[in-house]
Motif scaffolding. Structure first.
Motif: not given
Lengths: 512, 329
Positions: A158-159, B50, B77, B92, B140-144, B149, B153, B204-205
């Motif tokens: 991810t970013t 994060m 997380v 996170r 900052i973190v993006g979506p996994v 995807l 799915a 996801l789980n």
């Protein structure tokens, strides 16, 4: 009868022994995912300016070609910087046409007079941001394809950060981190270019440069660095590849990479090689000429890259070529180990709860079905052993979604046994003796169990084929579990019945 | 030992009741989803903050989690970070909702949101329950799970459902495939409604748990259909409604046992599996209930209804059969 039973027994024992051998020790043989075991945490920066530079060069070239085609005079196009071009001495009487061309084909660029007949041609800042963002997105997609090709299950990609050019990658496990890092970072920009001159030890020995050629370094057979002068425009690039794989060159007996081109690339390649028989073609990988074979005859859609590779290097090169080139180079900024993303605490409680649940199920089955229940328990435990053994054998990664597949398998395994036993009881109620009831019971439910498991297997196969990450993890454990389900419920449970009853001449009652 | 005597319940008689129950749940779910502005998606699907926090002594992950959970970040997380002796934890959490950041527009709102989220977490950690905080950093973190995807799915799941429909249609009759598929869609929707009503987040789980639910539901439906298939050969005189009732009753002991045992396993996970697995195990538990229910309440009536529309025997089936036939054969 007795001999056949003994043979089956030996086969079963062999299976169990084999499984235990494959699984033992579980700590080393079972690959756990990022969520269950943790792994490596990498932060990297994408040099998005690379992509802007490539775009600037391409634009300079294509714009010049466009002006030539329209027969509009200009002296030259110079690159001033990233996204900044200057068109020297443009024929201003035809400015209207030039402006139309810009509006039509380069809407993200601004054309302004720089005085004295020169015009500056610049990429708009807003457009540059879009290019940089696209570069990061493309890089993430390429990294994902490469990680998938490596066989790493369910990575986090991810970013990262607010500068817009960082990528966060988490990979499960700690094995071969160095290789994974190299594969992720390889730019893998493949180009086949026509050689104009060289190789020479010194750039000065080559003809003077002009706008259509450039000098590219190469490693000479002596080990020294030399240079080829090659066309700026590549005949074929990595984008034209259909496939690539590691192979062995028969003549030199050294590892190489064979590639094939898709239809459009192949026809261009045929024209190019046909027109240049007898000349040299440089195979340029990340701005380094790895070899420069002479074109013997027109080549269609196949080719090979020879160089000074080891087998491992050739395997990795083929992998990154298949997965596609990165749009810009990468630089690692951070590398840390991280713990399981579910948290060590959750995993502990999850394992405890699962074991408690499983124990409860098994105890109830024994309590309810008495001695026959032992069959079901053996069948279920063997089912789990087969699942774990197959996961270890295929080195498949186990994650929580995979465990969801295991839970479904156990549920369906319980169901298969319950179906069989209830059917046997039903048959016994109609007055059939135990041996007959068992035989009829098993044969009656056979198609029920096969249909139920096949339906899920068909779905799991499709999920595996077309799904990604967690969807695939689920499909893998489910598929293995379903197959072993049918085997343990129909074959193993039946075997135990036969074995126990085989010693007795007449069976009056059944503990069920 | 037997858990149930022979039953002669006229299941088909209650089909409109069942339809009513399902519909009520679905409507309640839809209203709840609208009221809450959509389903809640976890950190896997959205941008997040994060925080890496360094403690003076080795932190206990569950204590850190307790602190973060108290702030209302359900799907945080929390991983140990770097070498163990560094005493670092990476947290996170999903991006703060727009209204919490005061509604400021654009980039600034994002950054303000990140800072505010990080500050709240760090302030709570300084509270000391998880040990003394030494230093921290925020990103900052993006979506996994990106758009691509998600699309893959979704396509894979739809194709898998379609393949099931084909297989069942091929092995039984096309209408049985339709019945099973509609039942599965019903199960997914009803469980989604329950997920929203009980305020769980989709991760996801949780999606993996939904796939488990689908598999379980189809398995349960097939067992009943299989019995119908068998009984239709044995009792050629009986109309389909009677046969469906007979088959459900004949397999009822098995249904109760299997569902009960599976429930025992996933119920243990829900009870003792801890906070992080709660949504996952909730969907599994709900799935066992709903999947079992739908085989009787949705899949079988659909087969019957389809038959009556095509063969014109619906009304007669109801009238000719005041009571269910005996179970013993």
């Amino acid at each position: 009868m007795a001999r056949r039973l003994r043979l089956k027994g030996v086969l079963l024992l062999l299976l169990v022994a084999g499984l235990v051998y494959v699984v033992n020790p579980p700590r080393d043989t079972l690959v756990l995912g990022l969520d269950l075991q943790g792994g490596i945490h990498l932060v990297m920066r994408v040099h998005t300016e690379d992509a802007v530079r490539v775009l600037t060069d391409e634009t300079a070239e294509q714009f010049a070609e466009n002006l030539d085609n329209q027969e509009i005079d200009f002296a030259d196009i110079e690159t001033e910087g990233l996204g900044q071009l200057t068109i020297l001495n443009l024929d201003e009487s035809r400015l209207r046409e030039v402006r139309d061309t810009v509006a039509f084909s380069w809407p993200g660029w601004d054309l302004r007079s720089a005085g004295g007949g020169d015009w500056s041609f610049n990429l708009r800042p807003s457009e540059e941001i879009v290019v940089r963002e696209q570069t990061v997105t493309q890089a993430m997609e390429t990294i994902r394809r490469r990680v998938d090709e490596l066989g790493v299950a369910e990575p986090v990609i991810t970013t990262h950060g607010n500068t817009g050019d960082q990528i966060l990658v988490q990979l499960p496990g700690y094995e071969d981190v160095a290789r994974a890092k190299e594969i992720i970072q390889a730019t893998a920009q493949l180009e086949l270019r026509l050689v104009q001159a060289g190789p020479a030890l010194d750039e000065a020995a080559l003809p003077p440069l002009n706008s259509s050629v450039e000098n590219i370094p190469t490693e000479l057979p002596t080990g020294a660095i030399g240079y080829y002068q090659v066309n700026r425009v590549a005949a074929i690039t990595g984008r034209d590849l259909r496939n690539a794989r590691q192979a062995i060159d028969f003549q030199t007996n050294t590892p190489n990479v064979e590639f094939s081109l898709h239809a459009e690339g192949a026809s261009r390649f045929r024209d190019f090689t046909g027109a240049n028989v007898g000349r040299q073609m440089a195979i340029v990988l990340d701005d380094l000429a790895v070899s420069a074979p002479v074109i013997q005859s027109p080549i269609y859609d196949q080719g090979q890259i020879t160089g000074n590779f080891t087998v491992d290097e050739a395997v990795d090169l083929a992998l990154v070529l298949r997965a596609g080139a990165l749009p810009a180079s990468l630089e690692y900024q951070e590398e840390r180990t991280v713990g399981p993303s579910l948290g060590a605490d959750s995993i502990r409680s999850g394992v405890t709860a699962s074991l408690a649940g499983l124990a409860g199920v098994l105890l109830f089955i024994i309590f309810y079905y008495r001695l026959s229940g032992m069959n079901a328990v053996v069948a279920l435990l063997l089912n789990l052993l087969i699942l774990v053994g197959a996961m270890a054998y295929f080195a498949a990664t186990l994650t929580l979604p995979g465990i969801a597949g295991v839970i479904l398998t156990i549920g369906m395994g319980v169901d298969a046994n319950v179906l069989i036993f209830e059917r046997i009881k039903e048959e016994m109620r109609t007055g059939k003796p135990p041996r007959t009831a068992i035989s009829v019971g098993f044969s009656r439910v056979f198609w029920t169990i096969v249909d139920a498991n096949m339906t899920s297997l068909v779905a799991a196969a499709i999920l595996f084929q077309f799904g990604t990450g967690p969807v695939q993890g689920f499909a893998v454990t489910l598929s293995i579990g379903l197959v072993s389900n049918v085997f343990t419920a129909m074959f193993v449970s039946r075997y135990i019945f036969d074995l126990v009853l085989s010693g007795r001449r007449q069976v009056a009652a059944l503990s069920i | 030992m037997d858990i149930l005597g022979d039953t002669r319940i006229d299941w088909i008689k209650y089909r409109w009741w069942f339809a009513g129950i399902s519909l009520a749940l679905l409507v309640a779910g839809v209203f709840d989803v609208i009221r809450k502005d959509g389903l809640r998606y976890g950190i896997d699907f959205s941008e997040g903050t994060m925080v890496v926090a360094k403690f003076a002594e080795a932190p206990e992950i569950d204590e850190v989690r307790a602190v973060v959970n108290d702030l209302g970040y359900g799907s945080a997380v929390i991983q140990s970070y770097d070498r163990p002796e560094m005493n670092q934890v990476m947290i996170r959490v999903e991006k703060a909702a727009e209204d919490e950041t005061g509604g400021a527009a654009g980039q600034q709102s994002t950054e303000a949101g990140i800072d505010e989220t990080a500050n709240r977490i760090l302030a709570a950690l300084r509270g000391g329950a998880a040990g003394e905080l030494v230093s921290s950093s925020t990103e900052i973190v993006g979506p996994v799970v990106g758009e691509e995807l998600r699309r893959r799915a979704r396509n894979a799941t739809l194709m898998a459902l379609f393949a099931m429909l084909i297989y069942i249609g091929f092995r039984f009759e096309p209408v049985y495939g339709v019945g099973a598929t509609v039942a599965v869609i019903h199960d997914v929707l009803v469980t989604l409604a329950l997920v929203s009503l009980f305020n769980y987040e989709i991760s996801l789980n949780v999606i993996a748990a939904f796939m488990t639910l689908v598999g379980y539901s189809v398995n349960d439906t097939i067992v009943i259909f299989d019995r119908v298939r068998e009984n239709r050969h044995i009792h050629r005189r009986l109309d389909l409604g009677a046969i469906v009732n007979l088959s459900i009753n004949q397999t009822l002991r098995r249904t109760v046992l299997t569902s009960g045992l599976t429930l025992l396993a996933v119920g243990a996970l829900l009870t003792w599996g801890g906070e992080v697995l709660r949504a996952f195990s909730f969907v599994l538990v709900a799935g066992v209930f709903v999947g079992t229910y739908s085989s009787i309440a949705i899949a079988s009536p659909i087969v019957l209804w389809w038959r009556s529309v095509r063969g014109g025997t619906a009304a007669t089936a109801e009238q000719q059969r005041p009571q269910a036939p005996p179970v013993r054969v």
